[in-house]
Design an enzyme around this catalytic site. Structure first.
Site, PDB file in Angstrom:
ATOM      1  N   CYS A  49      -0.038   0.458   9.737  1.00 11.84           N
ATOM      2  CA  CYS A  49      -0.195   1.818   9.204  1.00 11.84           C
ATOM      3  C   CYS A  49      -1.615   2.083   8.701  1.00 11.84           C
ATOM      4  O   CYS A  49      -2.206   3.100   9.038  1.00 11.84           O
ATOM      5  CB  CYS A  49       0.803   2.070   8.074  1.00 11.84           C
ATOM      6  SG  CYS A  49       2.523   2.029   8.618  1.00 11.84           S
ATOM      7  N   HIS A  50      -2.155   1.182   7.895  1.00 15.82           N
ATOM      8  CA  HIS A  50      -3.470   1.407   7.316  1.00 15.82           C
ATOM      9  C   HIS A  50      -4.370   0.177   7.363  1.00 15.82           C
ATOM     10  O   HIS A  50      -5.428   0.161   6.749  1.00 15.82           O
ATOM     11  CB  HIS A  50      -3.334   1.905   5.868  1.00 15.82           C
ATOM     12  CG  HIS A  50      -2.566   3.182   5.785  1.00 15.82           C
ATOM     13  ND1 HIS A  50      -1.244   3.218   5.421  1.00 15.82           N
ATOM     14  CD2 HIS A  50      -2.912   4.452   6.072  1.00 15.82           C
ATOM     15  CE1 HIS A  50      -0.812   4.465   5.459  1.00 15.82           C
ATOM     16  NE2 HIS A  50      -1.804   5.236   5.857  1.00 15.82           N
ATOM     17  N   GLY A  51      -3.945  -0.865   8.081  1.00 17.19           N
ATOM     18  CA  GLY A  51      -4.825  -1.997   8.346  1.00 17.19           C
ATOM     19  C   GLY A  51      -4.902  -3.063   7.288  1.00 17.19           C
ATOM     20  O   GLY A  51      -5.933  -3.727   7.171  1.00 17.19           O
TER      21      GLY A  51
ATOM     22  N   HIS B 242       0.831  -1.202   0.000  1.00 10.97           N
ATOM     23  CA  HIS B 242       0.000   0.000   0.000  1.00 10.97           C
ATOM     24  C   HIS B 242       0.865   1.250   0.000  1.00 10.97           C
ATOM     25  O   HIS B 242       0.921   1.969  -0.982  1.00 10.97           O
ATOM     26  CB  HIS B 242      -0.965  -0.017   1.194  1.00 10.97           C
ATOM     27  CG  HIS B 242      -1.829   1.187   1.282  1.00 10.97           C
ATOM     28  ND1 HIS B 242      -1.936   1.936   2.436  1.00 10.97           N
ATOM     29  CD2 HIS B 242      -2.622   1.790   0.372  1.00 10.97           C
ATOM     30  CE1 HIS B 242      -2.755   2.952   2.217  1.00 10.97           C
ATOM     31  NE2 HIS B 242      -3.191   2.872   0.980  1.00 10.97           N
ATOM     32  N   LEU B 243       1.579   1.506   1.080  1.00 12.06           N
ATOM     33  CA  LEU B 243       2.415   2.703   1.159  1.00 12.06           C
ATOM     34  C   LEU B 243       3.810   2.418   1.703  1.00 12.06           C
ATOM     35  O   LEU B 243       4.516   3.335   2.111  1.00 12.06           O
ATOM     36  CB  LEU B 243       1.739   3.785   1.996  1.00 12.06           C
ATOM     37  CG  LEU B 243       0.507   4.424   1.363  1.00 12.06           C
ATOM     38  CD1 LEU B 243      -0.139   5.415   2.321  1.00 12.06           C
ATOM     39  CD2 LEU B 243       0.853   5.121   0.056  1.00 12.06           C
TER      40      LEU B 243
END
Length: 189
Positions: free
Chosen positions: A153-155, A129-130
């Site tokens: 970070c974002h699940g 993702h990132l």
């Protein structure tokens, strides 16, 4: 010495002068300039090769003899985290039972491991993702809803085959090029 109509000089004592003499001089001058140009350009091309410290990082050797079934370790490959997981038979069966067509990035466990070594999963530890580092390779870390890896970070949730199952990550954790040099050592890169 006399000159004929086509510009060739005649030596009356020895006959015709060689009309290609100037051509040989031109060939020699061009060859000399070409070799000189190549010698001048060679250092410029050579400086574009990777340096010794970069070449040293191009491969990573990992000893997997101490990893027990169900455990994973973190290593480093090209300054990125590398996860090596020793899958249990239950984790292999669970990964193989997943309907591949239901996955966001459809891959079977066999496509992500080496033939005959399905119990060893090697992935880069970078969320797609990132770029965060997922949890799950260390002792006591959260493994997410599917028992593999969890990116805090974002699940994003990954299963035991490091395939994306839930969250914003667009694809599975990347599997780098690697090979087994023995039963207990892998070389990544």
């Amino acid at each position: 010495m006399a000159t004929l109509e086509d510009g060739v000089t005649v030596d009356q004592d020895h006959g015709l002068e060689n009309p290609r003499r100037r051509d040989y001089l031109q060939y020699a001058a061009v060859a000399f300039a070409g070799v000189g140009g190549a010698v001048a350009v060679l250092p410029l091309i050579n400086q574009m090769n990777p340096s010794a410290d970069v070449l040293a990082l191009s491969t990573t050797e990992v000893d997997i003899s101490a990893i027990e079934a169900g455990q994973a370790i973190k290593a480093s490959f090209r300054k990125q985290p590398l996860f090596v997981r020793h899958l249990t038979q239950a984790e292999i069966d669970e990964a193989n039972a997943v309907q591949v067509s239901s996955l966001r990035d459809p891959q079977t466990l066999a496509e992500r491991t080496k033939e005959g070594k399905a119990q060893w999963l090697v992935t880069l530890g970078v969320c797609t993702h990132l770029g965060c580092v997922p949890l799950g390779a260390g002792e006591g870390e959260a493994k997410g809803d599917f028992g593999g890896y969890f990116c805090p970070c974002h699940g994003s949730h990954y299963d035991t085959a490091a395939r994306i199952r839930k969250g914003p990550a667009p694809s599975n954790l990347a599997v780098p090029d690697y090979q087994f040099t023995s039963d207990t050592v892998i070389v990544v890169g």
